[in-house]
Design an enzyme around this catalytic site. Structure first.
Site, PDB file in Angstrom:
ATOM      1  N   GLY A  34       0.802  -1.213   0.000  1.00  0.00           N
ATOM      2  CA  GLY A  34       0.000   0.000   0.000  1.00  0.00           C
ATOM      3  C   GLY A  34       0.841   1.271   0.000  1.00  0.00           C
ATOM      4  N   LEU A  36       0.474   3.582  -2.198  1.00  0.00           N
ATOM      5  CA  LEU A  36       0.931   3.344  -3.572  1.00  0.00           C
ATOM      6  C   LEU A  36       1.505   4.604  -4.215  1.00  0.00           C
ATOM      7  CD1 LEU A  36      -1.984   1.041  -4.790  1.00  0.00           C
ATOM      8  CD2 LEU A  36       0.223   0.389  -3.794  1.00  0.00           C
ATOM      9  N   HIS A  40       4.882   1.502  -7.818  1.00  0.00           N
ATOM     10  CA  HIS A  40       3.825   0.490  -7.903  1.00  0.00           C
ATOM     11  C   HIS A  40       3.063   0.624  -9.226  1.00  0.00           C
ATOM     12  CE1 HIS A  40       4.099   1.249  -3.382  1.00  0.00           C
ATOM     13  NE2 HIS A  40       4.392  -0.030  -3.472  1.00  0.00           N
ATOM     14  N   VAL A 179      11.760   3.046 -10.231  1.00  0.00           N
ATOM     15  CA  VAL A 179      11.213   4.361 -10.596  1.00  0.00           C
ATOM     16  C   VAL A 179      11.725   5.381  -9.582  1.00  0.00           C
ATOM     17  CG1 VAL A 179       9.088   5.698 -10.913  1.00  0.00           C
ATOM     18  CG2 VAL A 179       9.172   3.290 -11.606  1.00  0.00           C
ATOM     19  N   SER A 189       7.551   4.017  -0.144  1.00  0.00           N
ATOM     20  CA  SER A 189       6.504   4.467   0.787  1.00  0.00           C
ATOM     21  C   SER A 189       7.133   5.115   2.010  1.00  0.00           C
ATOM     22  CB  SER A 189       5.642   3.279   1.217  1.00  0.00           C
ATOM     23  OG  SER A 189       5.160   2.599   0.075  1.00  0.00           O
TER      24      SER A 189
HETATM   25  P1  AMP Z   1       6.152  -2.286  -1.197  1.00  0.00           P
HETATM   26  O1  AMP Z   1       4.743  -1.790  -1.213  1.00  0.00           O
HETATM   27  O2  AMP Z   1       7.153  -1.242  -0.785  1.00  0.00           O
HETATM   28  O3  AMP Z   1       6.304  -3.603  -0.488  1.00  0.00           O
HETATM   29  O4  AMP Z   1       6.517  -2.567  -2.709  1.00  0.00           O
HETATM   30  C1  AMP Z   1       5.706  -3.387  -3.511  1.00  0.00           C
HETATM   31  C2  AMP Z   1       6.436  -3.679  -4.779  1.00  0.00           C
HETATM   32  O5  AMP Z   1       6.734  -2.452  -5.448  1.00  0.00           O
HETATM   33  C3  AMP Z   1       7.782  -4.382  -4.536  1.00  0.00           C
HETATM   34  O6  AMP Z   1       7.975  -5.356  -5.540  1.00  0.00           O
HETATM   35  C4  AMP Z   1       8.760  -3.265  -4.656  1.00  0.00           C
HETATM   36  O7  AMP Z   1      10.059  -3.681  -5.062  1.00  0.00           O
HETATM   37  C5  AMP Z   1       8.112  -2.412  -5.738  1.00  0.00           C
HETATM   38  N1  AMP Z   1       8.619  -1.050  -5.667  1.00  0.00           N
HETATM   39  C6  AMP Z   1       8.708  -0.263  -4.571  1.00  0.00           C
HETATM   40  N2  AMP Z   1       9.300   0.909  -4.874  1.00  0.00           N
HETATM   41  C7  AMP Z   1       9.608   0.856  -6.193  1.00  0.00           C
HETATM   42  C8  AMP Z   1      10.240   1.756  -7.108  1.00  0.00           C
HETATM   43  N3  AMP Z   1      10.689   2.950  -6.724  1.00  0.00           N
HETATM   44  N4  AMP Z   1      10.388   1.361  -8.394  1.00  0.00           N
HETATM   45  C9  AMP Z   1       9.940   0.145  -8.792  1.00  0.00           C
HETATM   46  N5  AMP Z   1       9.337  -0.745  -7.989  1.00  0.00           N
HETATM   47  C10 AMP Z   1       9.161  -0.398  -6.705  1.00  0.00           C
END
Ligand code: AMP
Length: 289
Positions: A34, A36, A40, A179, A189
């Site tokens: 979350g 987001l 994401h 990103v 987040s």
């Molecule tokens: P999280 O909600 O932080 O657990 O992230 C969920 C998914 O989004 C995971 O696979 C993370 O690696 C991916 N994610 C988080 N931040 C980024 C970002 N800046 N660029 C690409 N993917 C991301």
């Protein structure tokens, strides 16, 4: 089940199964915790391009937090997330309560071996057990053809790939590029917790990685000099409290002496109470030397 706007939010395992039975294949899964953001969004876009149905899960997984304060203060805003996911291509959203993921009597831990031990595994004991366990449950429940993860969490992708292969889970694990904000800070987040001064200093992570990238492209192959260069850049930011600076084998994550195979430079740095990570792939096979 709740209906918010045009997107249905599924709560239970049974609701998820029932909804999945009626959706077109292939299915793409984007697991998230979350809050987001555009990182994401990139994963959802990729799923939307490649799959007939995009499933987004929103679950702040208590088992992967090695510090309870980090879990308690992890940012949450489900209404906004549902809206965001709906707008950016989610067909189904599963946002379960903790007891739907871990029902009473739940007593299994998925523990990945060598690749889960160094770096994040060493710095955050129990973290990857929590990640591997919840992702095994998600992959098993959703049965997606493909699941999308971010390269920002490079070791996490490696741990999940190992787990999926070993447990004969048929979902392909795809890593998507990191990103970033316009100043180079990887979206996360947790960035919301940075003070203005910390936020201003935080792009130093990417600057350190870019220094490594430039040295690598210029022919540097000593991992020790590469770590030193990154540490020197990080040292220019007084608020940066460095946890590790690594140049490791891109397949095993064993620290390297010489970068003579695909490698990963990675960093973990604390700014106050906020811990940030970032990484850069260094592949001698694709460099211009
Ligand atoms: P999280 O909600 O932080 O657990 O992230 C969920 C998914 O989004 C995971 O696979 C993370 O690696 C991916 N994610 C988080 N931040 C980024 C970002 N800046 N660029 C690409 N993917 C991301």
């Amino acid at each position: 089940m709740t209906v918010e706007g045009s997107t249905t939010v599924l709560r239970t395992r049974a609701e998820l199964r029932e909804a999945l039975a009626a959706t077109p294949r292939p299915v793409g899964l984007v697991p998230t915790m979350g809050w987001l953001h555009d990182g994401h969004r990139a994963l959802m876009q990729r799923a939307r391009q490649e799959d007939a149905t995009t499933v987004v899960t929103i679950f702040v997984n208590p088992r992967q937090f090695n510090e309870s304060a980090d879990y308690t203060r992890y940012p949450r805003n489900e209404a906004r997330d549902v809206d965001f996911a709906g707008q950016h291509g989610a067909d189904l959203i599963w946002a379960p309560p903790v007891e739907e993921v871990y029902p009473p009597g739940f007593d299994t831990t998925v523990s990945v071996g060598a690749v889960a031990q160094p770096l994040e595994g060493a710095a955050r004991p129990g973290h990857f057990d929590g990640v591997a366990t919840v992702v095994a449950i998600l992959l098993s429940l959703v049965g997606a053809e493909t699941a999308y993860f971010g390269q920002k969490d490079a070791q996490q992708v490696m741990v999940i790939r190992q787990m999926a292969r070993d447990l004969a889970i048929g979902t392909a694990v795809v890593a998507c590029p990191t990103v970033r904000e316009s100043d180079g800070l990887a979206l996360s987040s947790r960035n919301v917790h940075l003070s203005p001064a910390e936020r201003e200093a935080a792009p130093v992570l990417q600057r350190a990685l870019l220094a490594a990238r430039m040295a690598f492209d210029a022919g540097e192959r000593s991992a020790a000099s590469m770590r030193e260069r990154m540490a020197d850049v990080l040292a220019t930011a007084p608020l940066a409290d460095v946890e590790y600076v690594s140049v490791a084998d891109g397949l095993t994550l064993a620290e390297l002496d010489t970068i003579d195979r695909p490698a990963i430079a990675s960093l973990a740095v604390r700014f106050g109470t906020t811990r940030l990570i970032d990484n850069e792939l260094l592949d001698p096979g694709t460099s211009v030397d």
